[in-house]
Motif scaffolding. Structure first.
Motif, mmCIF file in Angstrom:
data_model
loop_
_atom_site.group_PDB
_atom_site.id
_atom_site.type_symbol
_atom_site.label_atom_id
_atom_site.label_comp_id
_atom_site.label_asym_id
_atom_site.label_seq_id
_atom_site.Cartn_x
_atom_site.Cartn_y
_atom_site.Cartn_z
ATOM 1 N N PRO A 101 0.805 -1.227 0.000
ATOM 2 C CA PRO A 101 0.000 0.000 0.000
ATOM 3 C C PRO A 101 0.839 1.279 0.000
ATOM 4 N N ILE A 102 1.975 1.261 0.688
ATOM 5 C CA ILE A 102 2.829 2.450 0.736
ATOM 6 C C ILE A 102 3.682 2.555 -0.523
ATOM 7 N N GLY A 103 3.980 1.410 -1.138
ATOM 8 C CA GLY A 103 4.807 1.400 -2.336
ATOM 9 C C GLY A 103 6.284 1.323 -2.046
ATOM 10 N N ILE A 104 6.657 0.552 -1.009
ATOM 11 C CA ILE A 104 8.064 0.401 -0.647
ATOM 12 C C ILE A 104 8.487 -1.054 -0.793
ATOM 13 N N LYS A 105 9.787 -1.262 -0.872
ATOM 14 C CA LYS A 105 10.340 -2.604 -1.099
ATOM 15 C C LYS A 105 10.932 -3.224 0.163
ATOM 16 N N THR A 106 10.606 -2.659 1.323
ATOM 17 C CA THR A 106 11.033 -3.253 2.593
ATOM 18 C C THR A 106 10.586 -4.714 2.628
ATOM 19 N N THR A 107 11.393 -5.575 3.255
ATOM 20 C CA THR A 107 11.106 -7.010 3.164
ATOM 21 C C THR A 107 11.670 -7.773 4.356
ATOM 22 N N PHE A 108 11.178 -8.986 4.541
ATOM 23 C CA PHE A 108 11.747 -9.927 5.501
ATOM 24 C C PHE A 108 12.580 -10.991 4.795
ATOM 25 N N ARG A 109 12.506 -11.051 3.480
ATOM 26 C CA ARG A 109 13.099 -12.154 2.729
ATOM 27 C C ARG A 109 14.111 -11.649 1.709
ATOM 28 N N TYR A 155 14.566 -5.851 6.318
ATOM 29 C CA TYR A 155 15.591 -5.259 5.469
ATOM 30 C C TYR A 155 14.946 -4.123 4.683
ATOM 31 N N SER A 156 15.650 -2.996 4.568
ATOM 32 C CA SER A 156 15.062 -1.856 3.884
ATOM 33 C C SER A 156 16.148 -0.911 3.386
ATOM 34 N N THR A 157 15.829 -0.152 2.345
ATOM 35 C CA THR A 157 16.645 1.008 2.020
ATOM 36 C C THR A 157 16.252 2.122 2.974
ATOM 37 N N LEU A 158 17.116 3.108 3.143
ATOM 38 C CA LEU A 158 16.776 4.228 4.026
ATOM 39 C C LEU A 158 15.651 5.090 3.441
ATOM 40 N N PRO A 159 15.642 5.401 2.139
ATOM 41 C CA PRO A 159 14.505 6.160 1.599
ATOM 42 C C PRO A 159 13.172 5.432 1.749
#
Length: 436
Positions: free
Chosen positions: A242-250, A298-302
């Motif tokens: 929904p936010i449009g981010i690529k944050t992930t657990f995998r 895991y995520s990018t800072l942006p």
């Protein structure tokens, strides 16, 4: 609306140049956002700190955000000592959002006892004298933790029923080898966090104090039990997409290529590769069977800044496409939930990380540590903040309408270089805000 002045942009650029030239930290980055848009992003160093051929760190580089995962676990539920203290500070990233989402959906309630979902938490023991004596005395716990206790980290759960060796290592509940399927991995997790006790150990009776431990991981398992989904799939459906981010657990092979390598700060201040000094959480190429709500993100800072911007916009009552939470719920992320004793325990931990913040008053909400007074020249009262075990830090300030995220990848936790990077970035940002 606020923006970062041209002088502020240059000051941050100069900070990046300085940290890179002086090699204060390995590969690192900074991201700043207002309630309306990204204000700044930059990075320095190399993906492997001593190997220029590994590629430069960029805003698209991936960080293991560790305890900053904890915020994620909390949100979704709504809708539907010195060494020990140092280690305490390093593991927070937030899974709280998942819990808040389920509360909004009516699938969880703040006052639900955790035993409603997890019979493994029926027999709890409080370790009297924990951190004060090498042989704490176990006794039956008084009361049962609730969902709210998990969100506010007042459940009593502790990482320190047995100190890891070496002291800067992760606790056994995070590093065990996951086998079988998801349910078996959950059972193995509960056995490991017992640390040889007759029941799952607590640092204090539920609801009486703040204790850093496995609250977010337990919350994540409850999310899985209630929804029938893995925590990774749930967060992807209700938070990340929904936010449009690529944050992930995998992790995947493509993401591994973007992941900044972990470094180690030696006693003489020099930096080397972490190597195999300590075991880490299970990750690719091994199959992840248990998504750890307290440390597994895991995520990018942006992208993490975009998550914080999304929350800022909801809190401010602005139009938000695909809001993940209601405004009332988000406002609760900035309201204290701890008792006076709990706030004191949190302040004692934070004093090892940032004495200025601790002295100005802190508490914990349903997902974030919160300041209770303005920090001169920096964040305002009721700002949310925390950090991750491997060197990521953030603040989100709804009064000013900005959020700042910085990161590197270095252990032991609470690295002075990582903290200096965030401290200087925060000071620069607040000194150079102007009306847009």
């Amino acid at each position: 609306m606020v923006k970062l002045s041209a002088a502020g942009q240059k000051a941050l650029d100069d900070l990046v140049t300085q940290f890179q030239a002086e090699k204060k930290v390995p590969g690192f980055g900074i991201a700043v956002t207002s309630v309306d848009r990204e204000l700044y992003t930059s990075a320095g160093g190399f993906r492997i700190h001593d190997d220029p051929t590994s590629g430069a760190v960029t805003p698209d580089s991936l960080y293991w955000i560790c305890s900053m995962t904890k915020l994620l676990a909390s949100v979704r539920i709504f809708e539907t000592q010195l060494f020990a203290d140092i280690v305490f500070v390093l593991i927070f990233l937030d899974l709280q959002l998942a819990g808040l989402i389920l509360i909004e959906q009516g699938k969880l309630n703040f006052d639900d006892p955790v035993t409603k979902y997890l019979p493994q938490l029926k027999d709890l023991v409080v370790l009297e004298g924990l951190m004060a004596t090498p042989t704490p005395t176990p006794r039956p716990a008084q009361g049962v933790p609730t969902i709210l206790h998990l969100l506010a980290h007042s459940s009593g759960s502790t990482y320190f029923a047995k100190l890891p060796e070496p002291i800067y290592a992760l606790s056994k509940g995070y590093t065990f080898e996951q086998t079988g399927g998801r349910e078996q991995a959950q059972e193995e997790f509960f056995e490991h966090i017992k640390e040889g006790q007759s029941g799952i150990p607590l640092a204090a009776d539920p609801g009486t104090s703040f204790s850093y431990g496995y609250s977010s991981d337990i919350l994540g398992i409850i999310v899985e039990r209630v929804t029938g989904q893995s925590l990774a799939d749930f967060c992807e459906q209700y938070i990340f997409k929904p936010i449009g981010i690529k944050t992930t657990f995998r992790l995947t092979p493509e993401l591994i290529a973007k992941l900044i390598d972990l470094s180690f700060r030696n006693q003489d201040g020099s930096i080397s590769r972490l190597g195999d000094r300590i075991p880490l959480i299970q990750r690719y190429p091994k199959e992840v069977l248990l998504d750890l709500g307290g440390i597994g993100g895991y995520s990018t800072l942006p992208d993490y800044a975009a998550l914080l911007r999304h929350l800022l916009r909801i809190e401010a009552g602005k139009d938000v496409p695909n809001p993940i939470l209601k405004q009332e719920t988000v406002k609760g992320l900035f309201k204290p939930q701890l008792t006076e004793a709990g706030a004191g325990a949190l302040a004692a931990i934070l004093s090892m990380w940032d004495s200025d913040v601790a002295r100005n008053g802190v508490n914990w909400s349903t997902g974030l540590a919160v300041t209770t007074k303005d920090l001169p020249g920096k964040r305002r009262a009721n700002s949310g903040f925390w950090g991750g075990w491997a060197g990521t830090l953030f603040v989100v300030d709804p009064t000013t309408g900005i959020a700042i995220v910085t990161g590197t990848q270095i252990v032991p936790t609470s690295d002075k270089g990582a903290i200096e990077l965030f401290d200087k970035a925060e000071g620069i940002v607040y000194a150079n805000l102007e009306d847009d």
